[in-house]
Scaffold this motif. Structure first.
Motif, short mmCIF file in Angstrom:
data_model
loop_
_atom_site.label_atom_id
_atom_site.label_comp_id
_atom_site.label_asym_id
_atom_site.label_seq_id
_atom_site.Cartn_x
_atom_site.Cartn_y
_atom_site.Cartn_z
N ASN A 142 10.37 -12.90 11.23
CA ASN A 142 9.13 -13.29 11.89
C ASN A 142 7.90 -12.56 11.36
OD1 ASN A 142 10.70 -14.96 13.46
ND2 ASN A 142 10.66 -13.67 15.28
N VAL A 143 8.09 -11.72 10.35
CA VAL A 143 6.95 -11.04 9.71
C VAL A 143 6.33 -12.05 8.74
CG1 VAL A 143 6.22 -9.03 8.35
CG2 VAL A 143 8.10 -8.81 9.97
N ARG A 144 5.41 -12.81 9.28
CA ARG A 144 4.94 -14.03 8.60
C ARG A 144 4.15 -13.77 7.32
NH1 ARG A 144 1.71 -17.02 13.19
NH2 ARG A 144 1.25 -18.39 11.42
N PHE A 145 3.39 -12.67 7.28
CA PHE A 145 2.46 -12.46 6.17
C PHE A 145 2.89 -11.34 5.22
CE2 PHE A 145 -0.08 -13.59 10.02
CZ PHE A 145 -0.23 -14.94 9.71
N GLY A 146 4.16 -10.93 5.31
CA GLY A 146 4.62 -9.84 4.47
C GLY A 146 4.23 -8.49 5.06
N ILE A 147 4.21 -7.46 4.22
CA ILE A 147 3.97 -6.10 4.71
C ILE A 147 2.63 -5.55 4.23
CG2 ILE A 147 6.42 -5.55 4.86
CD1 ILE A 147 6.10 -4.02 2.18
N GLU A 148 2.14 -4.56 4.98
CA GLU A 148 1.02 -3.74 4.54
C GLU A 148 1.58 -2.35 4.28
OE1 GLU A 148 -2.93 -1.59 6.43
OE2 GLU A 148 -2.32 -3.55 7.24
N VAL A 149 1.24 -1.75 3.15
CA VAL A 149 1.80 -0.45 2.79
C VAL A 149 0.68 0.58 2.65
CG1 VAL A 149 3.78 -1.46 1.61
CG2 VAL A 149 1.73 -0.96 0.31
N GLY A 153 3.79 4.19 0.31
CA GLY A 153 4.59 2.99 0.06
C GLY A 153 4.31 2.41 -1.32
N LYS A 154 3.04 2.49 -1.73
CA LYS A 154 2.67 1.98 -3.05
C LYS A 154 3.31 2.80 -4.16
CE LYS A 154 -1.71 -0.06 -1.56
NZ LYS A 154 -3.19 0.01 -1.60
N LYS A 155 3.48 4.10 -3.91
CA LYS A 155 4.06 4.97 -4.94
C LYS A 155 5.53 4.68 -5.22
CE LYS A 155 0.85 8.83 -4.36
NZ LYS A 155 0.65 10.21 -3.87
N ILE A 156 6.22 4.06 -4.24
CA ILE A 156 7.63 3.70 -4.50
C ILE A 156 7.74 2.28 -5.04
CG2 ILE A 156 8.45 5.30 -2.74
CD1 ILE A 156 9.09 2.87 -0.99
N GLY A 157 6.59 1.62 -5.24
CA GLY A 157 6.60 0.31 -5.89
C GLY A 157 6.28 -0.87 -5.01
N LEU A 158 6.07 -0.65 -3.71
CA LEU A 158 5.75 -1.76 -2.81
C LEU A 158 4.27 -2.10 -2.88
CD1 LEU A 158 7.84 -0.61 0.30
CD2 LEU A 158 8.38 -2.51 -1.25
N GLU A 159 3.91 -3.34 -2.54
CA GLU A 159 2.52 -3.78 -2.54
C GLU A 159 2.23 -4.57 -1.28
OE1 GLU A 159 1.42 -5.90 -6.05
OE2 GLU A 159 1.97 -4.25 -7.42
#
Length: 448
Positions: A142-149, A153-159
């Motif tokens: 139900n997390v419709r729009f993806g994640i905010e990091v 979080g960005k340093k481990i590769g997430l956006e």
């Protein structure tokens, strides 16, 4: 200053409860097996105590040094009666009410009583919270729009905008379990604008997550920028921004998500900017001045406030169900603690930086009194105390238990002089470790 006081009182009350329950475990098992308990103290009392009163054969009291508590069980140490009896032969005779006169299994149960009661307390608290409040979760689907990091979080590769599909190839059903799964995992599979990517999670990457001043979630659901609160007399307040306004444009730059607002606002420090607002379906234009820090004067809603966007699952529990799930919750907390301890010894992760004393624990409590959070943290600390006391270090419960297990295996009692010397050495070790942790914590809080 008030917030520090409230946090300190919560920590003091929580620690006091844990100590009393732990020592009560030893006390009750001793009474069951008819072993005399000479003293039952909350906090230590070197030289003097704040309160003490003798009831029956036991002196109950409160010490002045809040670093723990103790019960003094008669006959645990051979030299306890030496000062009061001159006849050495009488000193060697075991009396029926002494700890050393009991069988190995009874002594084992007495020494395990504190650990058992701390585990039981954790289960009771978690079960009670589940029964009273139920459990609300956000399904990952139900997390419709993806994640905010955040930056970590960005340093481990997430956006921002990533949709997390799998951790270690496994689908995680609920969003609140994702941060823990990432810390435990070795890989993340994400959908990034329709492209499937596999991100590795090495110790070098995980150190970014552990090497933080505040140990808060590094991911959250991506949400629209809807105002939750406007700071009085701020530039946003003077410009007429209101609660529930949705910001859709800043200087003609279209905005869908709160992370985009933060990025855009950072470009217009010390400038007046045009805001386009959606207020109850009407488009409104506002001019807002941003100071040199880019402070707007608003707080945005978080995902828990947006029931109209996210479909949450609320589950209520019967008494039996709450006990079952309370036990599972306790086990999950224990597994997390074991995982954290394992990472402490992996220098690359820098998990050791999260080790703390009373200062760090106090920061976990909220600045306003909240019974739900208070009891949740108390339950977590209770199972942590039980876990630490399992370590086979002399002077901890685990050290005494270790000696008795050796006795049960070899069928021979360890010489009491060896037992006493190991206990003294263990006490010095624990004291040294505590001093090091407190000094480290003071350094983190005041000089980092």
């Amino acid at each position: 200053m008030i917030s520090v006081f409230i946090r300190s009182i919560q920590l003091f009350l929580s620690i006091s409860i844990l100590i009393v329950i732990h020592e009560l475990g030893h006390f009750l098992f001793a009474k069951i097996f008819k072993v005399r308990v000479d003293r039952f103290f909350l906090f230590f009392d070197p030289w003097f105590s704040i309160i003490k009163r003798k009831i029956g054969q036991t002196i109950y009291g409160i010490g002045w040094l809040p670093l723990g508590g103790y019960v003094k069980i008669s006959g645990m140490m051979m030299n306890e009666d030496v000062a009061s009896h001159s006849d050495s032969e009488n000193n060697n005779k075991k009396k029926y009410w002494e700890f050393r006169s009991k069988s190995a299994i009874k002594r084992l149960l007495i020494l395990s009583g504190g650990i058992f009661f701390n585990v039981l307390l954790s289960i009771i608290i978690f079960s009670s919270l589940l029964f009273k409040y139920g459990e609300t979760n956000l399904p990952t689907k139900n997390v419709r729009f993806g994640i905010e990091v955040d930056s970590f979080g960005k340093k481990i590769g997430l956006e921002n905008g990533d949709r997390i599909l799998f951790i270690n190839g496994k689908y995680i059903s609920y969003f609140n379990d994702l941060p823990k799964a990432i810390l435990l995992g070795n890989s993340i599979t994400v959908d990034r604008m329709g492209k499937i990517l596999n991100l590795s999670l090495t110790d070098d990457k995980k150190r970014f997550l552990f090497d933080r001043k505040e140990f808060r979630p590094f991911i959250k659901p991506r949400i629209p920028p809807i105002i939750n609160y406007v700071v009085k007399n701020s530039e946003a307040d003077k410009s007429g921004l209101k609660k529930n306004d949705e910001i859709i444009e800043v200087n003609s730059e279209f905005i869908l998500f709160s992370d985009q607002l933060k990025d855009i606002v950072s470009k217009y420090k010390n400038k007046t900017v045009d805001f386009s607002i959606n207020r109850n379906g009407s488009l409104i234009q506002k001019k807002v001045f941003l100071n040199k820090k880019g402070f707007l004067g608003i707080y945005l809603k978080n995902f828990m406030d947006l029931n109209q966007i996210f479909s949450f699952e609320k589950k209520n529990f019967s008494i039996i169900e709450s006990l079952i799930y309370g036990g599972k919750k306790t086990w999950e907390v224990l597994k997390n603690q074991i995982f954290f301890l394992k990472n402490v010894f992996h220098i690359k992760t820098k998990a050791y930086k999260q080790i703390g004393s009373f200062f760090s624990m106090a920061k976990e409590f909220p600045t306003q009194w909240n019974w739900y959070i208070f009891w949740s943290l108390t339950a977590t600390l209770s199972i942590w105390l039980a876990f630490l006391n399992l370590f086979p270090i002399p002077s901890l419960d685990g050290g005494y238990i270790f000696f008795i297990l050796i006795e049960m295996i070899t069928k021979k009692r360890i010489k009491e002089i060896i037992f006493e010397r190991c206990t003294f050495i263990g006490f010095l070790m624990i004291s040294l470790i505590m001093m090091m942790v407190i000094i480290w914590d003071i350094f983190k809080v005041f000089f980092s």
